[in-house]
Design a protein around this motif. Structure first.
Motif, PDB file in Angstrom:
ATOM      1  N   VAL A   1       0.671  -1.347   0.023  1.00  0.00           N
ATOM      2  CA  VAL A   1       0.167  -0.046  -0.043  1.00  0.00           C
ATOM      3  C   VAL A   1       0.838   1.253   0.104  1.00  0.00           C
ATOM      4  N   THR A   2       1.867   1.224   0.427  1.00  0.00           N
ATOM      5  CA  THR A   2       3.091   2.239   0.253  1.00  0.00           C
ATOM      6  C   THR A   2       3.705   2.431  -1.009  1.00  0.00           C
ATOM      7  N   PHE A   3       4.733   1.528  -1.118  1.00  0.00           N
ATOM      8  CA  PHE A   3       5.480   1.708  -2.504  1.00  0.00           C
ATOM      9  C   PHE A   3       4.416   1.456  -3.683  1.00  0.00           C
ATOM     10  N   GLY A   4       3.799   0.625  -3.624  1.00  0.00           N
ATOM     11  CA  GLY A   4       2.767   0.002  -4.568  1.00  0.00           C
ATOM     12  C   GLY A   4       1.854   1.217  -5.032  1.00  0.00           C
ATOM     13  N   SER A   5       1.304   1.987  -4.205  1.00  0.00           N
ATOM     14  CA  SER A   5       0.570   3.040  -4.486  1.00  0.00           C
ATOM     15  C   SER A   5       1.233   4.017  -5.064  1.00  0.00           C
ATOM     16  N   GLU A   6       2.530   4.646  -4.396  1.00  0.00           N
ATOM     17  CA  GLU A   6       3.358   5.276  -5.308  1.00  0.00           C
ATOM     18  C   GLU A   6       3.622   5.076  -6.530  1.00  0.00           C
ATOM     19  N   LEU A   7       3.961   4.104  -7.063  1.00  0.00           N
ATOM     20  CA  LEU A   7       4.228   3.710  -8.417  1.00  0.00           C
ATOM     21  C   LEU A   7       2.744   3.836  -9.401  1.00  0.00           C
ATOM     22  N   ALA A   8       1.541   3.492  -8.783  1.00  0.00           N
ATOM     23  CA  ALA A   8       0.428   3.630  -9.605  1.00  0.00           C
ATOM     24  C   ALA A   8       0.033   5.018  -9.497  1.00  0.00           C
ATOM     25  N   VAL A   9       0.038   5.821  -8.578  1.00  0.00           N
ATOM     26  CA  VAL A   9      -0.168   7.299  -8.613  1.00  0.00           C
ATOM     27  C   VAL A   9       0.772   7.851  -9.477  1.00  0.00           C
ATOM     28  N   VAL A  10       1.960   7.823  -9.342  1.00  0.00           N
ATOM     29  CA  VAL A  10       2.865   8.742 -10.455  1.00  0.00           C
ATOM     30  C   VAL A  10       2.650   8.410 -11.837  1.00  0.00           C
TER      31      VAL A  10
ATOM     32  N   MET B   1      -0.553   7.795 -12.952  1.00  0.00           N
ATOM     33  CA  MET B   1      -1.639   8.234 -13.519  1.00  0.00           C
ATOM     34  C   MET B   1      -1.717   9.753 -13.215  1.00  0.00           C
ATOM     35  N   LEU B   2      -0.961  10.321 -12.489  1.00  0.00           N
ATOM     36  CA  LEU B   2      -1.218  11.603 -11.889  1.00  0.00           C
ATOM     37  C   LEU B   2      -1.009  12.840 -13.044  1.00  0.00           C
ATOM     38  N   PRO B   3      -0.096  12.655 -13.842  1.00  0.00           N
ATOM     39  CA  PRO B   3      -0.014  13.544 -15.105  1.00  0.00           C
ATOM     40  C   PRO B   3      -1.464  13.716 -15.590  1.00  0.00           C
ATOM     41  N   LEU B   4      -2.033  12.702 -15.914  1.00  0.00           N
ATOM     42  CA  LEU B   4      -3.374  12.663 -16.647  1.00  0.00           C
ATOM     43  C   LEU B   4      -4.322  12.906 -15.940  1.00  0.00           C
ATOM     44  N   PHE B   5      -4.357  12.935 -14.734  1.00  0.00           N
ATOM     45  CA  PHE B   5      -5.336  13.232 -13.839  1.00  0.00           C
ATOM     46  C   PHE B   5      -5.458  14.928 -13.715  1.00  0.00           C
ATOM     47  N   PHE B   6      -4.150  15.347 -13.442  1.00  0.00           N
ATOM     48  CA  PHE B   6      -4.151  16.908 -13.593  1.00  0.00           C
ATOM     49  C   PHE B   6      -4.548  17.587 -14.995  1.00  0.00           C
ATOM     50  N   MET B   7      -4.302  16.940 -16.115  1.00  0.00           N
ATOM     51  CA  MET B   7      -4.669  17.569 -17.402  1.00  0.00           C
ATOM     52  C   MET B   7      -6.073  17.232 -17.566  1.00  0.00           C
ATOM     53  N   ASP B   8      -6.787  16.290 -17.096  1.00  0.00           N
ATOM     54  CA  ASP B   8      -8.148  16.000 -17.101  1.00  0.00           C
ATOM     55  C   ASP B   8      -9.072  16.926 -16.232  1.00  0.00           C
TER      56      ASP B   8
ATOM     57  N   MET C   1       5.044  18.430 -14.875  1.00  0.00           N
ATOM     58  CA  MET C   1       5.971  19.226 -13.770  1.00  0.00           C
ATOM     59  C   MET C   1       5.043  19.105 -12.330  1.00  0.00           C
ATOM     60  N   VAL C   2       3.947  19.244 -12.499  1.00  0.00           N
ATOM     61  CA  VAL C   2       2.878  19.531 -11.163  1.00  0.00           C
ATOM     62  C   VAL C   2       2.955  17.932 -10.493  1.00  0.00           C
ATOM     63  N   ALA C   3       2.778  16.873 -11.294  1.00  0.00           N
ATOM     64  CA  ALA C   3       2.496  15.824 -10.799  1.00  0.00           C
ATOM     65  C   ALA C   3       3.858  15.040 -10.203  1.00  0.00           C
TER      66      ALA C   3
ATOM     67  N   PRO D   1      -2.647  25.108  -6.796  1.00  0.00           N
ATOM     68  CA  PRO D   1      -1.858  25.085  -5.870  1.00  0.00           C
ATOM     69  C   PRO D   1      -2.257  24.146  -4.571  1.00  0.00           C
ATOM     70  N   VAL D   2      -3.523  24.421  -4.111  1.00  0.00           N
ATOM     71  CA  VAL D   2      -3.929  23.484  -3.080  1.00  0.00           C
ATOM     72  C   VAL D   2      -4.358  22.065  -3.331  1.00  0.00           C
ATOM     73  N   ALA D   3      -4.468  21.915  -4.783  1.00  0.00           N
ATOM     74  CA  ALA D   3      -4.220  20.232  -5.195  1.00  0.00           C
ATOM     75  C   ALA D   3      -2.855  19.912  -4.921  1.00  0.00           C
ATOM     76  N   VAL D   4      -2.034  20.575  -5.361  1.00  0.00           N
ATOM     77  CA  VAL D   4      -0.536  20.099  -5.474  1.00  0.00           C
ATOM     78  C   VAL D   4      -0.216  20.015  -3.927  1.00  0.00           C
ATOM     79  N   LEU D   5      -0.708  21.153  -2.977  1.00  0.00           N
ATOM     80  CA  LEU D   5      -0.069  20.652  -1.777  1.00  0.00           C
ATOM     81  C   LEU D   5      -0.814  19.414  -1.010  1.00  0.00           C
ATOM     82  N   ALA D   6      -1.968  19.221  -1.440  1.00  0.00           N
ATOM     83  CA  ALA D   6      -2.643  17.967  -0.811  1.00  0.00           C
ATOM     84  C   ALA D   6      -1.887  16.400  -1.376  1.00  0.00           C
ATOM     85  N   CYS D   7      -1.275  16.761  -2.714  1.00  0.00           N
ATOM     86  CA  CYS D   7      -0.803  15.619  -3.163  1.00  0.00           C
ATOM     87  C   CYS D   7       0.857  15.388  -2.355  1.00  0.00           C
ATOM     88  N   MET D   8       1.266  16.336  -2.176  1.00  0.00           N
ATOM     89  CA  MET D   8       2.754  16.404  -1.426  1.00  0.00           C
ATOM     90  C   MET D   8       2.459  16.100  -0.084  1.00  0.00           C
ATOM     91  N   CYS D   9       1.461  16.418   0.537  1.00  0.00           N
ATOM     92  CA  CYS D   9       1.161  15.915   1.895  1.00  0.00           C
ATOM     93  C   CYS D   9       1.054  14.360   2.036  1.00  0.00           C
TER      94      CYS D   9
END
Length: 492
Positions: A307-316, A318-325, A336-338, A389-397
């Motif tokens: 659930v830690t590294f597995g989710s990191e690989l999965a999120v990384v 899909m995240l660029p496409l998620f921010f685009m859409d 860059m944001v992702a 910026p708030v969405a990016v902060l949430a992702c970083m946290c």
């Protein structure tokens, strides 16, 4: 002693155990540069070879397929032959696989090269054993976190630098020279590592398993749990074959997929048989209490890394496409944001190791899993109404808790059974890839918001398992020296 008694962490030194730490994270960093050298260049590769979308997807899948069994196999090699030889050999072989990929002139050749290059992703488990030989329990978590976090940054470094390298070489073959340069880097460093690294401090013993091919288990109940935990590795490979098969990407023929299923099942049955043969003798006679350990500790860490590294690989992924859409960003800006999610590795993973050293392995992991679950719940609420910026902060946290959790997992791995640290690290590491495949499969069927909630819910389940079943490493573990005498290694 099996590790130096000094507890200082002087990262500006290049002597003793700090020298080994720097040599190790650089080796891991290079292995990740090599493993992900194709990702930032895929647009160039696609255009040069005229690849279809399905073929590009197949290459991305093949890149992680071999890593699952490779981490288990490399873990066994490390315990048997030592980190110095195995890491050097891995980098040396991977360099030529890099050259093979750079010279590929067809999809079939490229797919084979990328599949074989998944082997370099197993490099991570080598350093876990090496660091544990040099650092005592009081600082091993922080040391392993620095090794993992700084080394893991290799994928981000590849994304930041290789397009520029390809541009500097120029022409249609620019991407080939960029890929080849990473192979040359791995080749040179394989010799640097072999010359400068040492498996243990001077005078220390490098403990090896009594038998090879499977982990030694302390009880029949543990052996059953071991077999159960082996099954997802084969099921995940079967899932990858299904993805490449006629129902999905249509890369593999039906007969080929069926052959893969049969082969995986046969190998699994052989593994079960081999596990029984390795453990048959001492389970019948009864294992010396000093040599026993609880496999449930390994099983829990497997799931925590899922659930830690597995989710990191999965999120990384899909995240660029998620921010685009979601926000209508350009591909460059979305990437860059992702990337903020991966950049947290430099700080977060060492922090997870430090928290484990300071506040206890179990407590730290539980707190970080709660933070991870809350973080993904927050990410599931992100909509176009949010400020970017708030969405990016949430992702970083959220990513801080994810990667700190990874550090906490591998702060515990070296404290279970020293002579099998490589095998344990290999199995735990493989579960990270299993998690990535499982979560990405979920993502292919549901909306991103549900995807994030599934990960958060999985973290809650693992939190409960950690709370109920995990035991804090304490006291000492025993290892037998070649002359038969017993050495006690402090783990808590």
């Amino acid at each position: 002693m099996s590790a130096p008694s000094s507890y200082e962490m002087n990262l500006f030194s290049f002597k003793g155990k700090t020298r080994i730490l720097h040599l190790s994270w650089i080796a891991f960093f290079i292995s990740f540069v090599v493993w992900f050298n194709h990702a930032p260049l895929m647009a160039m590769i696609r255009e040069d070879l005229g690849l279809t979308k399905q073929q590009v997807t197949a290459i991305l899948i093949l890149n992680v397929a071999l890593t699952i069994p490779a981490r288990v196999i490399i873990g066994m090699f490390v315990d048997k032959f030592g980190p110095r030889v195995v890491y050097s050999a891995l980098l040396f072989i991977s360099s030529f696989l890099c050259f093979f990929f750079a010279l590929a002139d067809s999809f079939e050749t490229m797919a084979l090269a990328r599949f074989l290059m998944g082997f370099v992703g197993a490099g991570f488990v080598i350093g876990i054993r090496l660091i544990s030989e040099w650092y005592p329990a009081k600082t091993v978590g922080l040391a392993e976190g620095i090794y993992g976090g700084w080394g893991n940054f290799g994928s981000a470094a590849a994304a930041l630098t290789l397009p520029t390298v390809a541009y500097l070489f120029g022409g249609d073959d620019g991407w080939r020279y960029a890929i080849g340069s990473t192979g040359l880097l791995a080749l040179v460093y394989s010799f640097v590592f072999y010359i400068n690294a040492r498996d243990t401090p001077q005078g220390a013993t490098y403990f090896k398993p009594n038998k090879a091919g499977a982990m030694e288990i302390s009880s029949k109940q543990d052996m059953l749990l071991y077999v159960i935990m082996k099954a997802p590795m084969f099921l995940t490979l079967a899932l990858l074959a299904w993805k490449l098969g006629p129902q999905n990407l249509k890369i593999l023929a039906p007969a080929t997929v069926l052959a893969i299923y049969i082969g995986l099942f046969a190998v699994f049955l052989y593994q079960v048989y081999h596990i029984f043969k390795v453990n048959e003798g001492h389970l019948k006679q009864g294992m010396d209490p000093l040599q026993q350990y609880k496999f449930k500790q390994v099983a829990i860490l497997n799931l925590a890394y899922l659930v830690t590294f597995g989710s990191e690989l999965a999120v990384v992924s899909m995240l660029p496409l998620f921010f685009m859409d979601t926000f209508g960003l350009t591909p460059l800006m979305a990437g860059m944001v992702a990337s903020s999610f991966a950049f947290m590795n430099l700080l977060a993973r060492p922090s997870g190791g430090y928290f484990s050293d300071k506040f206890g392995r179990k407590t730290s992991l539980m707190v970080l899993l709660v933070g991870l679950a809350v973080g993904y719940l927050v990410m599931s609420q992100i909509t176009a109404d949010w400020a970017v910026p708030v969405a990016v902060l949430a992702c970083m946290c959220c990513s801080f808790f994810v990667q700190a959790g990874e550090g906490a997992v591998f702060a515990t791995v070296p404290l279970i059974k020293r002579r099998m640290t490589g095998q344990i690290a290999g199995m735990v590491g493989a579960y990270g890839n299993i998690g990535a495949v499982c979560f990405l499969t979920v993502f292919s069927f549901v909306a991103p918001q549900i995807f994030f909630m599934v990960i958060g819910g999985s973290a809650v389940i693992v939190f409960l398992l950690v709370a109920v079943f995990m035991e804090e490493p304490a006291g000492e573990i025993a290892e037998i020296l070649p002359d038969g005498t017993i050495e006690m290694i402090k783990v808590g």
